[in-house]
Every structure is written in structure tokens, then in C-alpha cells.
Design an enzyme around this catalytic site. Structure first.
Site, PDB file in Angstrom:
ATOM      1  CG  HIS A  64      -2.068   4.526  -0.545  1.00 28.88           C
ATOM      2  ND1 HIS A  64      -2.940   5.030  -1.483  1.00 28.88           N
ATOM      3  CD2 HIS A  64      -2.369   3.204  -0.420  1.00 28.88           C
ATOM      4  CE1 HIS A  64      -3.747   4.059  -1.902  1.00 28.88           C
ATOM      5  NE2 HIS A  64      -3.419   2.944  -1.278  1.00 28.88           N
ATOM      6  CB  CYS A  84      -1.147  11.196  -2.337  1.00 28.33           C
ATOM      7  SG  CYS A  84      -2.411  10.365  -3.314  1.00 28.33           S
TER       8      CYS A  84
END
Length: 458
Positions: A162, A203
Site C-alpha cells: 500500500h 497507490c
């Protein structure tokens, strides 16, 4: 032809024969020649592969990294020069119906066997990553593997997990873009590498380099997304009830899998292929783009290998990374036929939704508290999605939010809201008094109004 010319000619022929016969062993220096790039490489390849997450719902990150290890190992990079960091809680997880088996695509092979366990569990930290990458002697003295590269060597870094604005996540903390780029610059000045290539799956991964990575320090980086968008998970597996891979990652991995030799494909060609096939986000490139002319083999291995596959599996189920926990819970509930269990799974889904709403509502209140300090409306702070311009301010407020409001490693969904502090800091123009007011206000507000839940907000 005189004697000197004759000797030069014979040397050139001998060099080409050495390369073409693939007679050297995996632990020897690689001599790589690519006719298109006209570039000779006579050094070692070092690799650092990192999966920064844990938990079954994050299965895909460790699957990506295990697959990456198999690619590099198969193409001749020896284990002593491949450093793997992963929590290692997937292969033998209680939810894994086939213990010791990890796959990265539907019906794919087991990518877990042989993967080095250099850093696992609580050792998967930003500090250990940076220390291992830069060849820290104290870490090596503790028996840990570190990169021991020199000025003629190439380094390949691959990270999957992430991320958010200006950072990538590890199991219990985060690595800031400024920290990463500072270490790379220091390594360049210390001549600890000849060239470096970095692939990041996360991301907002473009924000790790956008405006930070210099073009003159021999580093080429590509990222799964730009600075303001999500990356995407893919390959949902009905048996495992989780996603097996990430779009950007499986595209570069399957491209490397599809080739006997990586000597005849340049980094730029791989980038173009991955960018075209990753239609869910905007794949980016940064740094010294001239390195893109070099063959992939100079960073992923020069040994000729069997093709693993000739075509990739069509991706029809890509989802934003932040939506994965929600979708997994919904799928589990929909699949269950036992009404009692279905009710339990429904409650689990409702819990995720309620916790997310609690976090969202809390962040909205924080924004309303600090909004009067800048010349911007609440809507401008809440709905905008700007790139980082005031990094010092942003990193300060990120730390306040992480330490005083919502711990990001405990509540990874909170990563989705760091953008509001990017917006605030940009509107503040870095005014020290404004930043200090925001820091004090956030600290006091969170201490008084936000009661941290003992359940993870996924």
C-alpha cells in the site's frame, strides 16, 4: 590487418562467444552485450524485493514478490545477491488450503519454493530496508544480508504494498519518499552502485519520485500509478477467496516470464508494454530515462531460461487496492450457503463499512478544525487532489495524524485521507505559524474527540 588490429578483432570475437554460449555460472560476474544499446556491463546485479504488508487480504503483495524472486533466480542472479523482505504469513496461513503454496495468477505455479527468508515478521521495516540497501555494516554484523555493491554494479529494487501521498507502507510503519530519495542520493555520492532501477507497486506511487528523484544520479524508476491515484489488485481466486496479484506487477512479471532471454528487451520496451497493458492506472517513469535503453538483463538477470508462459491471463476483475477488504468480505458473504455463517459475514461486512464511515467522519471534523487557518474552503481541502508542494509541512501533519489520531499501520484505510493534509499544506504556503496552529489543533482535537477503536479499519 596488423598485429594490434588482429588482437583487437580476436578479443571482440572471443567476448561475443563468451556471452552467446552462456557458459558462466550464476555466481560469476555478468558480461552483457546488447547490440541496440551498444552497452557493456561487467559487474554484479544486486536485488532487493519487498512486500510491505501482512494478512491474508494482502496475499497479492507477497505473491508478487515471490514471483519476482523466481524471475531473478531463474535468470541467474544468485541468492546471495537477492534480498527478500516479506512478513511470510501467507504460505502457511490458516486460510491457505494448500500449505506452502503461493500463486500469482489463476492456475499459476507455486512461486514460494526457494524464496530466501532474509527479513520476515517484525524485521520488515523501513529502517532495515534502507540499511540493507545501503550495505549497513552494523546490520551485517548482526548476521543480516545487506547489499555489498560497488561502482560497477547494478541494483534492482521492487516494492509491492500500500501507499499514499509521499510514502509507502510497511507492516508497522511507513517509508517517506524524502527518506528513500535521500538514501539513494547518499549511495550515489558514495559510489555504491553504477546504475539502479526501481519498480514500485502502490497507490500514489508516483509521489515517491515526482519532483524528488534527480535525473543525474543513474537511477531509473517506474511506478504503478501517478501521484494522485490508486493502483489496482487483480486475479480474484475463488478457491483462496483473495486477489492473487496487482495489475502493474503481474504485467512486468509476466512480460519477463515470456522471454527466454532478457538481453533483447530494453527497460524502456518493458515500460511501454506495462504502461499499455495497465489500463487501470497511469504507469509512470522517473529519473535518468537514458537507462531505459539498457537491456532488462542488466537488472533482472542475463541467464537464458525457459519461458514460463507465452501469454498473460486477461484481467477482467481489477479493483482499486483500497476496495479489496470490502470486496473480499462481500464475496465471502455472497458465497456462503449456511445462513448462520452468512449472518456472521454480513456483520463483518457491516463492521468494515461502519468503521470506514467513522474514520471518514473523523477526518472531516479534523479538516473543519484546521480549514480556517488557510485561505481555502472546506470543499477545496476535502475534494481536491493536489501533488505535494510543501513537503516539510505535509510530513509534520502526517506524523501528527499517525501518532495522535489514527495509526496508519493499524488502520490502513486512513492512508486514503492523507491527501487532505497535502492540500492544506499547499494552501498554507509553508507558513510556519499556520503549520504550528494546525499541529496543535489536530493534537488537541484527536486527544479529546477521537477514541481509537481496538479493531483495524481496513
Amino acid at each position: 590487418m596488423n598485429f594490434i588490429q588482429d588482437q583487437s578483432y580476436l578479443f571482440s570475437v572471443a567476448l561475443l562467444l563468451i556471452v552467446s554460449t552462456n557458459s558462466f555460472t550464476a555466481d560469476q560476474n555478468i558480461i552483457d552485450v546488447d547490440n541496440r544499446s551498444q552497452t557493456y556491463f561487467n559487474g554484479n546485479i544486486w536485488a532487493v524485493l519487498v512486500a510491505g504488508s501482512n494478512g491474508w487480504f494482502n496475499y497479492r503483495h507477497q505473491a508478487d514478490v515471490c514471483h519476482a524472486y523466481q524471475v531473478l533466480h531463474r535468470h541467474g542472479i544468485p541468492d546471495e545477491r537477492i534480498i527478500v523482505m516479506m512478513y511470510d504469513d501467507i504460505a502457511n496461513n490458516s486460510e491457505n488450503p494448500i500449505p506452502g503454496f503461493i500463486r500469482n495468477k489463476p492456475h499459476g505455479p507455486n512461486v514460494y519454493p526457494g524464496v530466501p527468508k532474509d527479513y520476515t515478521g517484525e524485521d520488515v521495516t523501513p529502517e532495515n530496508f534502507l540499511s540493507a540497501l545501503s550495505g549497513d555494516e552494523h546490520l551485517e554484523a548482526r548476521g543480516k544480508k545487506v547489499v555489498k555493491s560497488g561502482p560497477n554494479d547494478h541494483i534492482f529494487i521492487y516494492f509491492s504494498d500500500h501507499g499514499s501521498d509521499g510514502l509507502i507502507a510497511f507492516p508497522s510503519s511507513e517509508l517517506l519518499a524524502s527518506q528513500f530519495n535521500k538514501v539513494i542520493l547518499k549511495m550515489h555520492r558514495q559510489r555504491k552502485y553504477g546504475k539502479m532501477v526501481v519498480y514500485i507497486e502502490a497507490c500514489e506511487s508516483g509521489s515517491m519520485f515526482d519532483g524528488l528523484l534527480r535525473k543525474n544520479i543513474n537511477v531509473f524508476a517506474t511506478t504503478a500509478s501517478n501521484s494522485t491515484e490508486s493502483s489496482y489488485a487483480c486475479y480474484f481466486d475463488n478457491e483462496l477467496q483473495t486477489y492473487l496479484g496487482d495489475v502493474y506487477s503481474v504485467k512486468w512479471l509476466e512480460d519477463s516470464d515470456s522471454r527466454h532471454s532478457l538481453r533483447h528487451e530494453t527497460l524502456q520496451k518493458q515500460f511501454v508494454i506495462v504502461k499499455k497493458e495497465t489500463n487501470t492506472s497511469h504507469v509512470q517513469e522517473f529519473g535518468d530515462l537514458r537507462i531505459g535503453k539498457l537491456p532488462v538483463s542488466q537488472f533482472q538477470g542475463s541467464k537464458i531460461s525457459e519461458k514460463i508462459s507465452t501469454s498473460s491471463v486477461p484481467i477482467t476483475d481489477a479493483v482499486r487496492s483500497e476496495d479489496v477488504p470490502l470486496i473480499l468480505a462481500a464475496r465471502k458473504m455472497a458465497k456462503e450457503k449456511n445462513e448462520t455463517l452468512k449472518i456472521i459475514y454480513r456483520k463483518k461486512l457491516d463492521e468494515i463499512l461502519n468503521l470506514r464511515e467513522f474514520l471518514k467522519s473523523s477526518v472531516r471534523k479534523i479538516v473543519k478544525e484546521i480549514q480556517p487557518f488557510v485561505n481555502a474552503s472546506f470543499d477545496a481541502l476535502w475534494n481536491g487532489k493536489q501533488k505535494i508542494k510543501q513537503r516539510e509541512c505535509y510530513e509534520l501533519l502526517y506524523r501528527v495524524f499517525d501518532n495522535r489520531c489514527f495509526d496508519l499501520s493499524t488502520h490502513p484505510y486512513a492512508l486514503r485521507y492523507l491527501y487532505v493534509f497535502v492540500n492544506f499544506c499547499n494552501f498554507s504556503n509553508g507558513n510556519a505559524s499556520v503549520v504550528e496552529l494546525a499541529r496543535i489543533t489536530m493534537t488537541q482535537f484527536c486527544a479529546k474527540h477521537i477514541i481509537d477503536t481496538n479493531k483495524r479499519i481496513l
